[in-house]
Scaffold this motif. Sequence first.
Motif: not given
Length: 202
Positions: A6-11, A127-130
Amino acid sequence: MGVIIHAVVLAFGLILPLGVQNVFIFNQGMTQRSYARALPAIVTAGLSDTLLIGAAVGGVSLILLQWPLLANVLYAGGSVFLLYMAWSIWRSSGPANSSAAVLSAGRQIAFAASVSLLNPHALLDTVAVIGTSSLQYEGVARFYFAITAAVVSWVWFLGLAGAGRLVGRTDRTGRVSVFFNRLSAVVMVGMACMMLWKLILS
């Protein structure tokens, strides 16, 4: 494992789009005389992103952005600095001034920090995403989420500078360097105008 994916895709989703930070890191890899000389920009960008991610996950940045005056200061200061750097890079991007386009370590650090920490859009995205996405995790899982997102930023900047270095080594005429320097300046002006417009509307 799910939290890491999840963190990899989001980042990657946040960091991949063309922006001032990416163009600048690529430029430093391309214009510096060696990869090591671009490390001040890479390390500063990586540390800045790590700081923002940590603040977002910890909720600190969300609190700070609730202060309208702080947002206005960020917009004003960031836009002025971007316009100055755009003018400076455009002026020094001519073939006859190719050596002037090579930034010192101090200027690399100052500029990388400014486009990372004085960019309200980057702050809001973080702020909004991470920050918001991290709320679904608790304890160690949230820590893994933050660390993974930060590692993605570091890997991306290291690779981006490396790609710039490869392009720079094959650019015998200097035209590619001039093009990317001027592209960087145009992106900076565009971002500065957006920030000034936000300031006017606030």
